[in-house]
Design a protein around this motif. Sequence first.
Motif, PDB file in Angstrom:
ATOM      1  N   GLU A  92       0.699  -1.421   0.012  1.00  0.00           N
ATOM      2  CA  GLU A  92       0.007  -0.014  -0.064  1.00  0.00           C
ATOM      3  C   GLU A  92       0.854   1.240  -0.197  1.00  0.00           C
ATOM      4  N   VAL A  93       2.083   1.365   0.870  1.00  0.00           N
ATOM      5  CA  VAL A  93       2.814   2.469   0.840  1.00  0.00           C
ATOM      6  C   VAL A  93       3.379   2.503  -0.569  1.00  0.00           C
ATOM      7  N   LEU A  94       3.814   1.684  -1.155  1.00  0.00           N
ATOM      8  CA  LEU A  94       4.469   1.616  -2.709  1.00  0.00           C
ATOM      9  C   LEU A  94       3.464   2.250  -3.481  1.00  0.00           C
ATOM     10  N   GLN A  95       2.230   1.912  -3.370  1.00  0.00           N
ATOM     11  CA  GLN A  95       1.129   2.514  -4.247  1.00  0.00           C
ATOM     12  C   GLN A  95       1.067   3.950  -4.234  1.00  0.00           C
ATOM     13  N   VAL A  96       0.883   4.317  -2.896  1.00  0.00           N
ATOM     14  CA  VAL A  96       0.781   5.673  -2.698  1.00  0.00           C
ATOM     15  C   VAL A  96       1.851   6.603  -2.713  1.00  0.00           C
ATOM     16  N   GLY A  97       3.136   6.102  -2.595  1.00  0.00           N
ATOM     17  CA  GLY A  97       4.368   6.749  -2.612  1.00  0.00           C
ATOM     18  C   GLY A  97       4.612   7.336  -1.192  1.00  0.00           C
ATOM     19  N   GLY A  98       4.463   6.656  -0.258  1.00  0.00           N
ATOM     20  CA  GLY A  98       4.604   7.193   1.152  1.00  0.00           C
ATOM     21  C   GLY A  98       5.898   6.795   1.873  1.00  0.00           C
ATOM     22  N   ILE A  99       6.003   6.793   3.067  1.00  0.00           N
ATOM     23  CA  ILE A  99       7.277   6.465   3.791  1.00  0.00           C
ATOM     24  C   ILE A  99       6.305   5.519   5.170  1.00  0.00           C
ATOM     25  N   ILE A 100       7.510   4.698   5.705  1.00  0.00           N
ATOM     26  CA  ILE A 100       6.924   4.068   6.825  1.00  0.00           C
ATOM     27  C   ILE A 100       7.784   4.501   8.268  1.00  0.00           C
ATOM     28  N   ILE A 101       6.945   4.666   9.261  1.00  0.00           N
ATOM     29  CA  ILE A 101       7.458   4.785  10.496  1.00  0.00           C
ATOM     30  C   ILE A 101       7.003   3.840  11.510  1.00  0.00           C
ATOM     31  N   HIS A 102       8.135   3.152  12.153  1.00  0.00           N
ATOM     32  CA  HIS A 102       7.529   2.090  13.019  1.00  0.00           C
ATOM     33  C   HIS A 102       7.824   2.342  14.594  1.00  0.00           C
ATOM     34  N   THR A 103       7.360   1.656  15.152  1.00  0.00           N
ATOM     35  CA  THR A 103       7.544   1.432  16.954  1.00  0.00           C
ATOM     36  C   THR A 103       7.261   0.060  17.159  1.00  0.00           C
ATOM     37  N   ALA A 112      11.207  -8.321   8.994  1.00  0.00           N
ATOM     38  CA  ALA A 112      10.277  -8.751   7.820  1.00  0.00           C
ATOM     39  C   ALA A 112       9.953  -7.397   7.103  1.00  0.00           C
ATOM     40  N   LEU A 113       9.712  -6.339   7.957  1.00  0.00           N
ATOM     41  CA  LEU A 113       9.413  -5.019   7.415  1.00  0.00           C
ATOM     42  C   LEU A 113      10.360  -4.440   6.675  1.00  0.00           C
ATOM     43  N   MET A 114      11.672  -4.329   7.464  1.00  0.00           N
ATOM     44  CA  MET A 114      12.792  -3.839   6.573  1.00  0.00           C
ATOM     45  C   MET A 114      13.216  -4.594   5.459  1.00  0.00           C
ATOM     46  N   GLU A 115      13.085  -5.879   5.371  1.00  0.00           N
ATOM     47  CA  GLU A 115      13.470  -6.719   4.334  1.00  0.00           C
ATOM     48  C   GLU A 115      12.436  -6.552   3.053  1.00  0.00           C
ATOM     49  N   GLU A 116      10.943  -6.474   3.437  1.00  0.00           N
ATOM     50  CA  GLU A 116       9.949  -6.066   2.376  1.00  0.00           C
ATOM     51  C   GLU A 116      10.077  -4.802   1.802  1.00  0.00           C
ATOM     52  N   ALA A 117      10.458  -3.845   2.781  1.00  0.00           N
ATOM     53  CA  ALA A 117      10.624  -2.374   2.323  1.00  0.00           C
ATOM     54  C   ALA A 117      11.766  -2.505   1.339  1.00  0.00           C
TER      55      ALA A 117
END
Length: 124
Positions: A92-103, A112-117
């Motif tokens: 979804e982030v890829l589609q909208v062109g956003g960024i991810i912040i995680h806690t 998994a998040l880092m590898e997928e991103a």
Amino acid sequence: FATPMFDKSIIPPRSMSPRETGATPDSPKPSPVGSPLVKDKKLHVYVVDDCIGECGERMVTTVGGQWPNLDLVVEICAHTRDPEMVKPIVQEVLQVGGIIIHTLVEEPIIQALMEEAEKYGVMV
């Protein structure tokens, strides 16, 4: 109690402090506007959290306050407690062109998040 070892390789390089860059209180702030991630002065930020996402949301809105002309669109991805849950978020982030912040706290989910991103070039 034994102190757990902390993997320092997961810490990104730090930014230089204002003193190191020569910035003063009157110096203009660097603007995210003009970044390829900012479209029409709008930035989509996805907060990925294993709980309700309140801390991440506060962090994003606090930092976003530095640029009052930037419209932050904050999406909370709460209760992300399984590594498989990150795949649709990254898509979804890829589609909208956003960024991810995680806690996130759990290492398998972070990994998994880092590898997928990284696979899709999504900024985390």
